[in-house]
Design a protein around this motif. Structure first.
Motif, PDB file in Angstrom:
ATOM      1  N   LEU A  94      38.844  50.253  17.930  1.00 41.85           N
ATOM      2  CA  LEU A  94      40.197  50.059  17.404  1.00 41.85           C
ATOM      3  C   LEU A  94      41.242  50.184  18.514  1.00 41.85           C
ATOM      4  O   LEU A  94      42.218  49.427  18.564  1.00 41.85           O
ATOM      5  CB  LEU A  94      40.494  51.063  16.286  1.00 41.85           C
ATOM      6  N   TRP A  95      41.032  51.135  19.400  1.00 42.65           N
ATOM      7  CA  TRP A  95      41.957  51.357  20.502  1.00 42.65           C
ATOM      8  C   TRP A  95      41.981  50.144  21.436  1.00 42.65           C
ATOM      9  O   TRP A  95      43.052  49.690  21.850  1.00 42.65           O
ATOM     10  CB  TRP A  95      41.556  52.631  21.235  1.00 42.65           C
ATOM     11  N   LEU A  96      40.813  49.606  21.760  1.00 43.43           N
ATOM     12  CA  LEU A  96      40.751  48.422  22.620  1.00 43.43           C
ATOM     13  C   LEU A  96      41.299  47.182  21.924  1.00 43.43           C
ATOM     14  O   LEU A  96      41.890  46.310  22.570  1.00 43.43           O
ATOM     15  CB  LEU A  96      39.316  48.149  23.075  1.00 43.43           C
ATOM     16  N   LEU A  97      41.101  47.095  20.634  1.00 44.01           N
ATOM     17  CA  LEU A  97      41.575  45.957  19.863  1.00 44.01           C
ATOM     18  C   LEU A  97      43.101  45.830  19.921  1.00 44.01           C
ATOM     19  O   LEU A  97      43.641  44.729  19.815  1.00 44.01           O
ATOM     20  CB  LEU A  97      41.106  46.105  18.416  1.00 44.01           C
ATOM     21  N   ARG A  98      43.770  46.939  20.134  1.00 46.67           N
ATOM     22  CA  ARG A  98      45.232  46.944  20.200  1.00 46.67           C
ATOM     23  C   ARG A  98      45.770  46.005  21.270  1.00 46.67           C
ATOM     24  O   ARG A  98      46.851  45.450  21.135  1.00 46.67           O
ATOM     25  CB  ARG A  98      45.747  48.360  20.492  1.00 46.67           C
ATOM     26  N   LYS A  99      45.026  45.795  22.347  1.00 45.12           N
ATOM     27  CA  LYS A  99      45.490  44.927  23.440  1.00 45.12           C
ATOM     28  C   LYS A  99      45.529  43.455  23.035  1.00 45.12           C
ATOM     29  O   LYS A  99      46.213  42.663  23.671  1.00 45.12           O
ATOM     30  CB  LYS A  99      44.578  45.093  24.652  1.00 45.12           C
ATOM     31  N   ARG A 100      44.799  43.094  21.990  1.00 50.02           N
ATOM     32  CA  ARG A 100      44.640  41.681  21.637  1.00 50.02           C
ATOM     33  C   ARG A 100      45.303  41.286  20.317  1.00 50.02           C
ATOM     34  O   ARG A 100      45.036  40.212  19.811  1.00 50.02           O
ATOM     35  CB  ARG A 100      43.150  41.354  21.569  1.00 50.02           C
ATOM     36  N   VAL A 101      46.117  42.145  19.762  1.00 50.26           N
ATOM     37  CA  VAL A 101      46.714  41.840  18.465  1.00 50.26           C
ATOM     38  C   VAL A 101      48.229  41.777  18.566  1.00 50.26           C
ATOM     39  O   VAL A 101      48.822  42.164  19.570  1.00 50.26           O
ATOM     40  CB  VAL A 101      46.317  42.877  17.382  1.00 50.26           C
ATOM     41  N   ASP A 102      48.825  41.325  17.497  1.00 49.26           N
ATOM     42  CA  ASP A 102      50.270  41.247  17.387  1.00 49.26           C
ATOM     43  C   ASP A 102      50.881  42.646  17.548  1.00 49.26           C
ATOM     44  O   ASP A 102      50.286  43.654  17.144  1.00 49.26           O
ATOM     45  CB  ASP A 102      50.628  40.670  16.006  1.00 49.26           C
ATOM     46  N   VAL A 103      52.054  42.688  18.124  1.00 48.53           N
ATOM     47  CA  VAL A 103      52.746  43.954  18.392  1.00 48.53           C
ATOM     48  C   VAL A 103      52.890  44.803  17.134  1.00 48.53           C
ATOM     49  O   VAL A 103      52.794  46.033  17.195  1.00 48.53           O
ATOM     50  CB  VAL A 103      54.133  43.672  19.018  1.00 48.53           C
ATOM     51  N   ARG A 104      53.094  44.157  15.988  1.00 48.52           N
ATOM     52  CA  ARG A 104      53.289  44.911  14.740  1.00 48.52           C
ATOM     53  C   ARG A 104      52.030  45.655  14.302  1.00 48.52           C
ATOM     54  O   ARG A 104      52.110  46.644  13.585  1.00 48.52           O
ATOM     55  CB  ARG A 104      53.751  43.969  13.631  1.00 48.52           C
ATOM     56  N   LEU A 105      50.861  45.185  14.723  1.00 48.17           N
ATOM     57  CA  LEU A 105      49.605  45.838  14.328  1.00 48.17           C
ATOM     58  C   LEU A 105      49.205  46.974  15.261  1.00 48.17           C
ATOM     59  O   LEU A 105      48.372  47.809  14.896  1.00 48.17           O
ATOM     60  CB  LEU A 105      48.474  44.807  14.288  1.00 48.17           C
ATOM     61  N   LYS A 106      49.768  47.022  16.438  1.00 45.44           N
ATOM     62  CA  LYS A 106      49.374  48.028  17.431  1.00 45.44           C
ATOM     63  C   LYS A 106      49.499  49.468  16.921  1.00 45.44           C
ATOM     64  O   LYS A 106      48.571  50.257  17.067  1.00 45.44           O
ATOM     65  CB  LYS A 106      50.133  47.830  18.732  1.00 45.44           C
ATOM     66  N   PRO A 107      50.631  49.844  16.292  1.00 43.90           N
ATOM     67  CA  PRO A 107      50.715  51.228  15.803  1.00 43.90           C
ATOM     68  C   PRO A 107      49.701  51.520  14.696  1.00 43.90           C
ATOM     69  O   PRO A 107      49.166  52.629  14.619  1.00 43.90           O
ATOM     70  CB  PRO A 107      52.142  51.369  15.287  1.00 43.90           C
ATOM     71  N   ILE A 108      49.437  50.534  13.861  1.00 51.42           N
ATOM     72  CA  ILE A 108      48.470  50.727  12.773  1.00 51.42           C
ATOM     73  C   ILE A 108      47.077  50.968  13.349  1.00 51.42           C
ATOM     74  O   ILE A 108      46.371  51.882  12.918  1.00 51.42           O
ATOM     75  CB  ILE A 108      48.478  49.509  11.820  1.00 51.42           C
ATOM     76  N   LEU A 109      46.703  50.180  14.336  1.00 52.73           N
ATOM     77  CA  LEU A 109      45.388  50.351  14.957  1.00 52.73           C
ATOM     78  C   LEU A 109      45.292  51.686  15.693  1.00 52.73           C
ATOM     79  O   LEU A 109      44.242  52.330  15.680  1.00 52.73           O
ATOM     80  CB  LEU A 109      45.076  49.189  15.898  1.00 52.73           C
ATOM     81  N   LEU A 110      46.371  52.092  16.325  1.00 53.45           N
ATOM     82  CA  LEU A 110      46.372  53.386  17.009  1.00 53.45           C
ATOM     83  C   LEU A 110      46.187  54.517  16.002  1.00 53.45           C
ATOM     84  O   LEU A 110      45.377  55.432  16.214  1.00 53.45           O
ATOM     85  CB  LEU A 110      47.669  53.578  17.788  1.00 53.45           C
ATOM     86  N   ILE A 111      46.910  54.458  14.900  1.00 52.99           N
ATOM     87  CA  ILE A 111      46.782  55.486  13.856  1.00 52.99           C
ATOM     88  C   ILE A 111      45.367  55.498  13.285  1.00 52.99           C
ATOM     89  O   ILE A 111      44.766  56.568  13.122  1.00 52.99           O
ATOM     90  CB  ILE A 111      47.828  55.264  12.745  1.00 52.99           C
ATOM     91  N   MET A 112      44.832  54.313  13.007  1.00 50.46           N
ATOM     92  CA  MET A 112      43.463  54.239  12.480  1.00 50.46           C
ATOM     93  C   MET A 112      42.461  54.793  13.488  1.00 50.46           C
ATOM     94  O   MET A 112      41.490  55.460  13.106  1.00 50.46           O
ATOM     95  CB  MET A 112      43.121  52.802  12.113  1.00 50.46           C
ATOM     96  N   SER A 113      42.695  54.527  14.753  1.00 54.14           N
ATOM     97  CA  SER A 113      41.814  55.050  15.797  1.00 54.14           C
ATOM     98  C   SER A 113      41.856  56.579  15.828  1.00 54.14           C
ATOM     99  O   SER A 113      40.823  57.244  15.855  1.00 54.14           O
ATOM    100  CB  SER A 113      42.236  54.475  17.149  1.00 54.14           C
ATOM    101  N   LEU A 114      43.055  57.120  15.805  1.00 51.16           N
ATOM    102  CA  LEU A 114      43.216  58.573  15.837  1.00 51.16           C
ATOM    103  C   LEU A 114      42.708  59.243  14.565  1.00 51.16           C
ATOM    104  O   LEU A 114      42.245  60.390  14.602  1.00 51.16           O
ATOM    105  CB  LEU A 114      44.687  58.929  16.079  1.00 51.16           C
ATOM    106  N   MET A 115      42.771  58.531  13.462  1.00 50.08           N
ATOM    107  CA  MET A 115      42.324  59.100  12.183  1.00 50.08           C
ATOM    108  C   MET A 115      40.807  59.282  12.099  1.00 50.08           C
ATOM    109  O   MET A 115      40.327  59.937  11.180  1.00 50.08           O
ATOM    110  CB  MET A 115      42.822  58.239  11.024  1.00 50.08           C
ATOM    111  N   GLN A 116      40.071  58.744  13.043  1.00 48.45           N
ATOM    112  CA  GLN A 116      38.617  58.926  13.030  1.00 48.45           C
ATOM    113  C   GLN A 116      38.230  60.395  13.153  1.00 48.45           C
ATOM    114  O   GLN A 116      37.130  60.790  12.806  1.00 48.45           O
ATOM    115  CB  GLN A 116      37.954  58.096  14.141  1.00 48.45           C
ATOM    116  N   ILE A 117      39.148  61.194  13.633  1.00 44.04           N
ATOM    117  CA  ILE A 117      38.891  62.628  13.742  1.00 44.04           C
ATOM    118  C   ILE A 117      38.723  63.265  12.364  1.00 44.04           C
ATOM    119  O   ILE A 117      37.975  64.231  12.208  1.00 44.04           O
ATOM    120  CB  ILE A 117      40.004  63.333  14.563  1.00 44.04           C
TER     121      ILE A 117
END
Length: 134
Positions: A94-117
């Protein structure tokens, strides 16, 4: 540090997937051994999501009666190696995917990545409770 992770992303994924595969095979082999010892319909989900408390207690008694407690404990300990590999793999992807998506999705992917904890912590709690129960 982040650029190093991106540079080694293929190797990191291969390592995580290798740990996932090895631990899955190891845990399945332990389940098969438990089944061969006298609980032919045993599955880990019976222990993790029992129908009720009586079903859980009955299964624990069966594990003791068939001398399968050590196999189940080993299975749960192997799961401790499986967890960081799975949750880490999902978070890293999810963290790596952030580099290849629309700017609006980046925070969502970051949150989803961090939520794996969260599921990782819950899985650790579950294993510790099961270890205490058996």
């Amino acid at each position: 540090m982040i650029s190093k992770l991106e540079t080694w992303r293929v190797e990191i994924f291969c390592l995580l997937i290798s740990v996932i595969l090895v631990t899955i095979v190891w845990m399945q082999a332990l389940i098969i051994q438990i089944q061969e010892r006298g609980i032919p319909d045993f599955g880990i989900m019976q222990l993790e999501l029992p129908k009720d408390e009586a079903a859980l207690n009955s299964l624990i008694v069966e594990l003791h009666d068939t001398s399968s407690v050590s196999l189940m404990q080993t299975n749960l300990f192997v799961d401790f190696a499986f967890m960081p590999a799975v949750y880490g793999c999902v978070a890293f992807w999810l963290w790596l995917l952030r580099k290849r998506v629309d700017v609006r999705l980046k925070p969502i992917l970051l949150i989803m990545s961090l939520m794996q904890i969260i599921p990782w912590i819950l899985d650790i709690i579950e294993n510790n409770l099961l270890l205490g129960a058996i």
